[in-house]
Design a protein around this motif. Sequence first.
Motif, short mmCIF file in Angstrom:
data_model
loop_
_atom_site.label_atom_id
_atom_site.label_comp_id
_atom_site.label_asym_id
_atom_site.label_seq_id
_atom_site.Cartn_x
_atom_site.Cartn_y
_atom_site.Cartn_z
N UNK A 1 0.85 -1.19 0.00
CA UNK A 1 0.00 0.00 0.00
C UNK A 1 0.88 1.24 0.00
N UNK A 2 0.29 2.36 -0.37
CA UNK A 2 1.04 3.62 -0.41
C UNK A 2 0.41 4.61 0.57
N UNK A 3 1.25 5.14 1.47
CA UNK A 3 0.78 6.11 2.46
C UNK A 3 1.53 7.42 2.21
N UNK A 4 0.78 8.50 2.10
CA UNK A 4 1.41 9.80 1.91
C UNK A 4 1.55 10.49 3.27
N UNK A 5 2.77 10.88 3.59
CA UNK A 5 3.07 11.55 4.86
C UNK A 5 3.46 12.99 4.51
N UNK A 6 2.64 13.94 4.92
CA UNK A 6 2.90 15.33 4.56
C UNK A 6 3.35 16.14 5.77
N UNK A 7 4.50 16.78 5.61
CA UNK A 7 4.97 17.76 6.58
C UNK A 7 4.35 19.10 6.21
N UNK A 8 3.46 19.65 7.05
CA UNK A 8 2.79 20.89 6.67
C UNK A 8 3.67 22.12 6.79
N UNK A 9 4.89 22.00 7.36
CA UNK A 9 5.78 23.16 7.28
C UNK A 9 6.67 23.00 6.04
N UNK A 10 7.40 24.06 5.70
CA UNK A 10 8.11 24.07 4.41
C UNK A 10 9.60 23.74 4.54
N UNK A 11 9.99 23.13 5.68
CA UNK A 11 11.40 22.82 5.91
C UNK A 11 11.71 21.39 5.47
N UNK A 12 12.41 21.27 4.35
CA UNK A 12 12.65 19.94 3.76
C UNK A 12 13.50 19.06 4.68
N UNK A 13 14.41 19.66 5.44
CA UNK A 13 15.23 18.87 6.36
C UNK A 13 14.37 18.15 7.39
N UNK A 14 13.32 18.81 7.85
CA UNK A 14 12.42 18.16 8.81
C UNK A 14 11.64 17.04 8.13
N UNK A 15 11.28 17.24 6.87
CA UNK A 15 10.58 16.17 6.13
C UNK A 15 11.47 14.93 6.03
N UNK A 16 12.79 15.14 5.88
CA UNK A 16 13.70 13.99 5.78
C UNK A 16 13.69 13.19 7.09
N UNK A 17 13.67 13.88 8.23
CA UNK A 17 13.58 13.20 9.53
C UNK A 17 12.27 12.42 9.64
N UNK A 18 11.18 13.08 9.22
CA UNK A 18 9.85 12.47 9.29
C UNK A 18 9.79 11.24 8.37
#
Length: 251
Positions: A1-18
């Motif tokens: 299955x495919x799950x989309x995880x969205x970081x609602x802030x615009x900091x890409x480094x935090x998205x990498x952690x998430x």
Amino acid sequence: MRIKVTNPNTTAGMTATIAAAARAAAGPGTEILAATSPTGPASIEGHHDEAMSLPGLLAEVRAGEAEGVDGHVIACFGDPGLLAARELARGPVLGIAEAAMHAASMLATGFSVVTTLGRTRVIAEHLVRAYGMERHCRRVRATELAVLELDDPRSDARRRILDECRRALAEDGSGAIVLGCAGMADLARDLQGALGVPVIDGVAVAVRFVEALVACGLGTSKRGDLAYPLPKAYTGPLALLASGSGVPDAA
Ligand code: 2AL
């Protein structure tokens, strides 16, 4: 299955952690699509930041629906736009605060939330009441860490969070800790080892809860208030973000 995880802030480094935390938690056969909001604040630390994050977050949820993902995770501890995102989605949509608090309530009779700035505490306290968690949440504690300090390897964020968790266990009568920011996702294992109680990162448990709901054949109810949004004329810059929706009955 495919799950989309969205970081609602615009900091890409935090998205990498998430994204790393989401992929570490996901079961075999689950693909995590991680997204950073394309527009809005670099970090979400108040009511205004939350409001300004919503157009970008909802655009990502719409895009995920158009790609046919099976479910979504909103990776910010205020669970911004959770009900609006559910209106857009066919599958389950979970917020990380919602998922973490529910997990904590299954693992201990009482938990403490350890979050970032004191001004975000009231947001978490509102969610405690919205989710009926008053009987489980003993206290929401702030570290006075700015969200972007979590993304800075030179900061002493880990030590300050650990100290606050120790105070929570000593003073609140809690048996578990809920981490109150998506940017803390990489600290959960280490803190749990140091504290000897469950330390819950909402990103990991939200991914697993979405997997479980999808595996049970369950999605968001399309009856009543979570039905797809009514088609509307939009004016100004939001017209771009609201178009090409992929929402079946709003198309
Ligand atoms: C958050 C979070 O999880 N991401 C962000 O930008 N702000 N929440 C918080 N309480 O600081």
